[in-house]
Design an enzyme around this catalytic site. Sequence first.
Site, short mmCIF file in Angstrom:
data_model
loop_
_atom_site.label_atom_id
_atom_site.label_comp_id
_atom_site.label_asym_id
_atom_site.label_seq_id
_atom_site.Cartn_x
_atom_site.Cartn_y
_atom_site.Cartn_z
N GLY A 36 0.80 -1.23 0.00
CA GLY A 36 0.00 0.00 0.00
C GLY A 36 0.82 1.27 0.00
N HIS A 42 4.37 1.36 -8.03
CA HIS A 42 3.34 0.31 -7.93
C HIS A 42 2.42 0.34 -9.16
CE1 HIS A 42 4.08 1.28 -3.53
NE2 HIS A 42 4.28 -0.03 -3.53
N LYS A 180 11.59 -4.66 -9.89
CA LYS A 180 13.03 -4.92 -9.75
C LYS A 180 13.66 -3.99 -8.72
CE LYS A 180 13.92 -6.65 -14.40
NZ LYS A 180 14.81 -6.50 -15.56
N SER A 217 9.67 5.05 -3.49
CA SER A 217 9.45 4.12 -2.38
C SER A 217 8.44 4.73 -1.43
CB SER A 217 10.77 3.88 -1.64
OG SER A 217 10.51 3.31 -0.37
P1 AMP Z 1 5.93 -2.60 -1.52
O1 AMP Z 1 4.58 -1.98 -1.42
O2 AMP Z 1 7.05 -1.68 -1.18
O3 AMP Z 1 6.00 -3.95 -0.87
O4 AMP Z 1 6.12 -2.89 -3.07
C1 AMP Z 1 5.20 -3.66 -3.79
C2 AMP Z 1 5.77 -3.94 -5.16
O5 AMP Z 1 6.04 -2.71 -5.82
C3 AMP Z 1 7.09 -4.72 -5.09
O6 AMP Z 1 7.11 -5.68 -6.12
C4 AMP Z 1 8.11 -3.63 -5.32
O7 AMP Z 1 9.31 -4.11 -5.89
C5 AMP Z 1 7.37 -2.74 -6.30
N1 AMP Z 1 7.95 -1.40 -6.29
C6 AMP Z 1 8.10 -0.58 -5.23
N2 AMP Z 1 8.73 0.55 -5.59
C7 AMP Z 1 8.97 0.45 -6.93
C8 AMP Z 1 9.60 1.28 -7.90
N3 AMP Z 1 10.12 2.46 -7.57
N4 AMP Z 1 9.68 0.84 -9.17
C9 AMP Z 1 9.18 -0.37 -9.51
N5 AMP Z 1 8.58 -1.21 -8.65
C10 AMP Z 1 8.47 -0.81 -7.38
#
Ligand code: AMP
Length: 312
Positions: A36, A42, A180, A217
Amino acid sequence: MAAKQPLIISDKNQMRKWSSTMKSQGKTIGLVPTMGFLHEGHISLVREVHRHADVVAVSIYVNPGQFSPSEDLSTYPSDFDGDVRKLMAVPGGVDVVFHPHNLYNYGGTDTNKKSASVINNVAVLSCIEQKGIGHETWVRVENLEKGLCGKSRPIFFRGVATVVTKLFNIVEPDVAVFGKKDYQQWRIIQRMVRDLDFSIEVIGSAIIRDSDGLAMSSRNVRLSPEEREKALSINKSLLGAKSAAANGQMDCNKLRNLVIQAITEAGGRIDYAEIVDQQSLEAVESIEAPVVFCVAAWFGKVRLIDNMEIDL
Ligand code: AMP
């Protein structure tokens, strides 16, 4: 055209039912697991999954199983309504937002309901560890989980692999997309899917960056403006290392030093800066095959990760 309103499902049994209905209609299901507080990174995964599946589910779940008591579970940002609005704005929208409240509830007391919303470290973890009926099964990808982030976060990847297994078993997707940005996580899920014969295609999607180069992020909102400025040293120095490699510098120690020095001089504290094989994630001394340069560094109280593939 009006934006598509997704179904919001919080019960795992209802989620299963939806998936089996879709399958009975011959539709393929794509899943994007997230924690989230969605941003353009995302959303890029949602766009990607649309290219591979007929219907799309996005899960939003801050998984307590991957945080150790000293980590930032209690301060992890959330904005569920904002997330749903962002998902509705994606071309094609999403069909389901899976926001589980009972992922670790096995029919005992309903304390887990609290864990999804209250987000209190101790309550959450003790709920999972609840005596007698608590969760005790973990999926481990034994070698890939050891290095990089696994060194400083020893229970992180077993938490990730376990919750992703649970999501895969509940949603039964045909395709799942991972970023990635979390390179080690993506490789671990790919390996787990292969090793455990999940019939799921795992796709890795490119890192999305802000215009200044910082990898997006959910944690970036916790950086002060000064810390954010300093954190640009990660991407800048990785780009510098990549171009040094393109100009013939294949010695990984020299390349690592460039990055460590740049980030440290900017005021960051390095957790690791390693050049590893793209498949095995084992450190290499010189670049002879495709590698990925992975970095984790602290800026203030925020730990950021980033990486750069070098495919010479
Ligand atoms: P998270 O919500 O941080 O657990 O991320 C969920 C998904 O989004 C994971 O597969 C992450 O690798 C991807 N993700 C998060 N930040 C980025 C980004 N800047 N670029 C590409 N994918 C992302």
